[in-house]
Design a protein around this motif. Structure first.
Motif, mmCIF file in Angstrom:
data_model
loop_
_atom_site.group_PDB
_atom_site.id
_atom_site.type_symbol
_atom_site.label_atom_id
_atom_site.label_comp_id
_atom_site.label_asym_id
_atom_site.label_seq_id
_atom_site.Cartn_x
_atom_site.Cartn_y
_atom_site.Cartn_z
ATOM 1 N N ASP A 115 0.813 -1.213 0.000
ATOM 2 C CA ASP A 115 0.000 0.000 0.000
ATOM 3 C C ASP A 115 0.848 1.264 0.000
ATOM 4 O O ASP A 115 0.450 2.294 -0.560
ATOM 5 N N PHE A 116 2.011 1.200 0.636
ATOM 6 C CA PHE A 116 2.871 2.380 0.723
ATOM 7 C C PHE A 116 3.465 2.752 -0.638
ATOM 8 O O PHE A 116 3.908 3.884 -0.829
ATOM 9 N N PHE A 117 3.467 1.813 -1.577
ATOM 10 C CA PHE A 117 4.121 2.040 -2.865
ATOM 11 C C PHE A 117 3.128 2.219 -4.013
ATOM 12 O O PHE A 117 3.529 2.309 -5.168
ATOM 13 N N LEU A 118 1.844 2.279 -3.688
ATOM 14 C CA LEU A 118 0.839 2.446 -4.738
ATOM 15 C C LEU A 118 1.041 3.724 -5.559
ATOM 16 O O LEU A 118 0.891 3.698 -6.791
ATOM 17 N N PRO A 119 1.370 4.881 -4.935
ATOM 18 C CA PRO A 119 1.606 6.081 -5.757
ATOM 19 C C PRO A 119 2.744 5.895 -6.752
ATOM 20 O O PRO A 119 2.653 6.368 -7.905
ATOM 21 N N LEU A 120 3.809 5.207 -6.345
ATOM 22 C CA LEU A 120 4.920 4.962 -7.264
ATOM 23 C C LEU A 120 4.506 4.012 -8.382
ATOM 24 O O LEU A 120 4.876 4.200 -9.544
ATOM 25 N N THR A 121 3.746 2.994 -8.030
ATOM 26 C CA THR A 121 3.284 2.042 -9.040
ATOM 27 C C THR A 121 2.369 2.735 -10.046
ATOM 28 O O THR A 121 2.469 2.512 -11.261
ATOM 29 N N ASP A 122 1.481 3.575 -9.557
ATOM 30 C CA ASP A 122 0.593 4.334 -10.453
ATOM 31 C C ASP A 122 1.400 5.253 -11.368
ATOM 32 O O ASP A 122 1.069 5.418 -12.551
ATOM 33 N N PHE A 123 2.448 5.852 -10.814
ATOM 34 C CA PHE A 123 3.305 6.728 -11.613
ATOM 35 C C PHE A 123 3.995 5.931 -12.725
ATOM 36 O O PHE A 123 4.041 6.366 -13.880
ATOM 37 N N ALA A 124 4.538 4.748 -12.397
ATOM 38 C CA ALA A 124 5.204 3.916 -13.399
ATOM 39 C C ALA A 124 4.229 3.529 -14.503
ATOM 40 O O ALA A 124 4.589 3.513 -15.694
ATOM 41 N N ALA A 125 2.989 3.221 -14.120
ATOM 42 C CA ALA A 125 1.978 2.876 -15.116
ATOM 43 C C ALA A 125 1.696 4.060 -16.039
ATOM 44 O O ALA A 125 1.585 3.906 -17.273
ATOM 45 N N LYS A 126 1.588 5.234 -15.462
ATOM 46 C CA LYS A 126 1.292 6.431 -16.252
ATOM 47 C C LYS A 126 2.438 6.746 -17.222
ATOM 48 O O LYS A 126 2.190 7.097 -18.384
ATOM 49 N N VAL A 127 3.673 6.604 -16.748
ATOM 50 C CA VAL A 127 4.828 6.868 -17.618
ATOM 51 C C VAL A 127 4.850 5.878 -18.779
ATOM 52 O O VAL A 127 5.103 6.248 -19.931
ATOM 53 N N GLY A 128 4.586 4.596 -18.494
ATOM 54 C CA GLY A 128 4.547 3.600 -19.554
ATOM 55 C C GLY A 128 3.492 3.935 -20.605
ATOM 56 O O GLY A 128 3.739 3.831 -21.810
ATOM 57 N N THR A 129 2.328 4.341 -20.137
ATOM 58 C CA THR A 129 1.257 4.695 -21.059
ATOM 59 C C THR A 129 1.622 5.911 -21.908
ATOM 60 O O THR A 129 1.432 5.913 -23.133
ATOM 61 N N ARG A 130 2.145 6.941 -21.265
ATOM 62 C CA ARG A 130 2.475 8.165 -22.003
ATOM 63 C C ARG A 130 3.605 7.930 -23.016
ATOM 64 O O ARG A 130 3.573 8.467 -24.131
ATOM 65 N N LEU A 131 4.596 7.130 -22.648
ATOM 66 C CA LEU A 131 5.673 6.846 -23.602
ATOM 67 C C LEU A 131 5.133 6.036 -24.769
ATOM 68 O O LEU A 131 5.496 6.290 -25.924
ATOM 69 N N GLY A 132 4.267 5.073 -24.487
ATOM 70 C CA GLY A 132 3.664 4.295 -25.563
ATOM 71 C C GLY A 132 2.842 5.162 -26.501
ATOM 72 O O GLY A 132 2.873 4.993 -27.728
ATOM 73 N N GLU A 133 2.107 6.112 -25.935
ATOM 74 C CA GLU A 133 1.322 7.034 -26.764
ATOM 75 C C GLU A 133 2.232 7.913 -27.613
ATOM 76 O O GLU A 133 1.934 8.188 -28.787
ATOM 77 N N LEU A 134 3.323 8.367 -27.030
ATOM 78 C CA LEU A 134 4.289 9.172 -27.787
ATOM 79 C C LEU A 134 4.827 8.378 -28.974
ATOM 80 O O LEU A 134 4.872 8.874 -30.112
ATOM 81 N N HIS A 135 5.243 7.141 -28.713
ATOM 82 C CA HIS A 135 5.792 6.321 -29.794
ATOM 83 C C HIS A 135 4.728 5.983 -30.836
ATOM 84 O O HIS A 135 5.030 5.899 -32.034
ATOM 85 N N GLY A 136 3.484 5.801 -30.382
ATOM 86 C CA GLY A 136 2.411 5.560 -31.342
ATOM 87 C C GLY A 136 2.224 6.739 -32.283
ATOM 88 O O GLY A 136 2.005 6.564 -33.485
#
Length: 284
Positions: free
Chosen positions: A27-48
């Motif tokens: 639970d203490f790391f959920l904000p970091l995990t959410d951030f990693a997910a968001k970065v992955g999505t945004r980079l994928g969108e950029l490459h798309g």
């Protein structure tokens, strides 16, 4: 600093409140995990977006040719060999930990160079586009719960022609994965202030969290590019190309740290050692 704070909170909660389950710590790391997910999505969108057809030659997507295969083989082998030469130059002044890493890598030098030859065979026919070129955590702005990618100037040590060149989008993915390793290493540096038991627990938690962040980032990246027919890479090709570009990036880091921050050299050396173990094992 967010990782350090989350680690401190998780370990303190266990000591004070008797936290027993892994889910409680997670639970203490959920904000970091959410951030990693968001970065992955945004980079994928950029490459798309960069993989979409364009009237501009400078941005029109292409496919890797045999000339690209030869280019990557020559340049990455050169980068790895240079990394080995530079790490040998700091042996006399390096810490015992760094000396041990260098000794272990020295025995795997030829195996790593052979891995470059094996992995680069997957390059032909894959996507070749404009990409960020120097993607790491420092190139991300966080605002209102979202991630914004900035600074498209490319790696400072490379020429303008190299920075503008089209390449594999997976080079950006490798850059962020290596940046997460640096994040873990800086959090790990705090262990000197802890006793042996606490330090060991902290190290295990850092390894687990970093692996989760890397996996989350990569999973969301792949989900974001899944709808783009331009990518068209199976899981083995993705894995092999990621390993190839992780080799390239780690060798670059070794050269940089050896020249500018020798006390940080153990970070990319540790990454190269981990990569070498996996590549040598996979190739048996």
């Amino acid at each position: 600093s967010t990782l350090r704070q989350s680690l401190d909170q998780a370990l303190q909660a266990e000591a004070v409140e008797g936290t027993e389950t892994e889910a409680d710590k997670d639970d203490f790391f959920l904000p970091l995990t959410d951030f990693a997910a968001k970065v992955g999505t945004r980079l994928g969108e950029l490459h798309g977006t960069l993989a979409a057809d364009s009237d501009e030659d400078a941005f029109r997507p292409e496919r890797m040719q045999e000339t690209d295969v030869h280019h990557f083989r020559d340049t990455i082998r050169k980068d790895v060999e240079q990394g080995f030469d530079l790490m040998e130059g700091v042996v006399d002044t390096a810490s015992p930990e760094t000396v041990d890493l260098i000794a272990g890598l020295r025995a795997r030098r030829e195996a790593l160079l052979n891995s470059v030859d094996r992995l680069v065979s997957q390059v032909s026919g894959t996507l070749k586009i404009r990409h960020h070129g120097d993607f790491h955590l420092g190139q991300i702005l966080v605002a209102e719960g979202d991630a914004y990618i900035i600074d498209f100037e490319g790696e400072p040590a490379r020429t303008l022609e190299e920075r503008r060149a089209k390449s594999s989008p997976l080079r950006d993915v490798a850059g962020l994965l290596r940046s997460l390793s640096y994040l873990a290493a800086t959090a790990e540096a705090d262990r000197e202030a802890l006793d042996e038991g606490d330090a060991g627990e902290r190290s295990a938690l850092i390894s687990k969290v970093t692996a989760r962040l890397s996996r989350t980032f990569l999973d969301h990246y792949l989900q974001a590019v899944e709808g783009s027919p331009a990518f068209g890479m199976d899981s083995k090709t993705v894995r092999d190309l990621l390993d190839l570009f992780l080799l390239e990036k780690t060798a670059y880091e070794i050269a940089y740290e050896a020249r500018n921050r020798p006390t940080w050299l153990s970070i990319p050396l540790g990454g190269l050692n981990e990569l070498a173990s996996r590549l040598v094992e996979d190739n048996r």
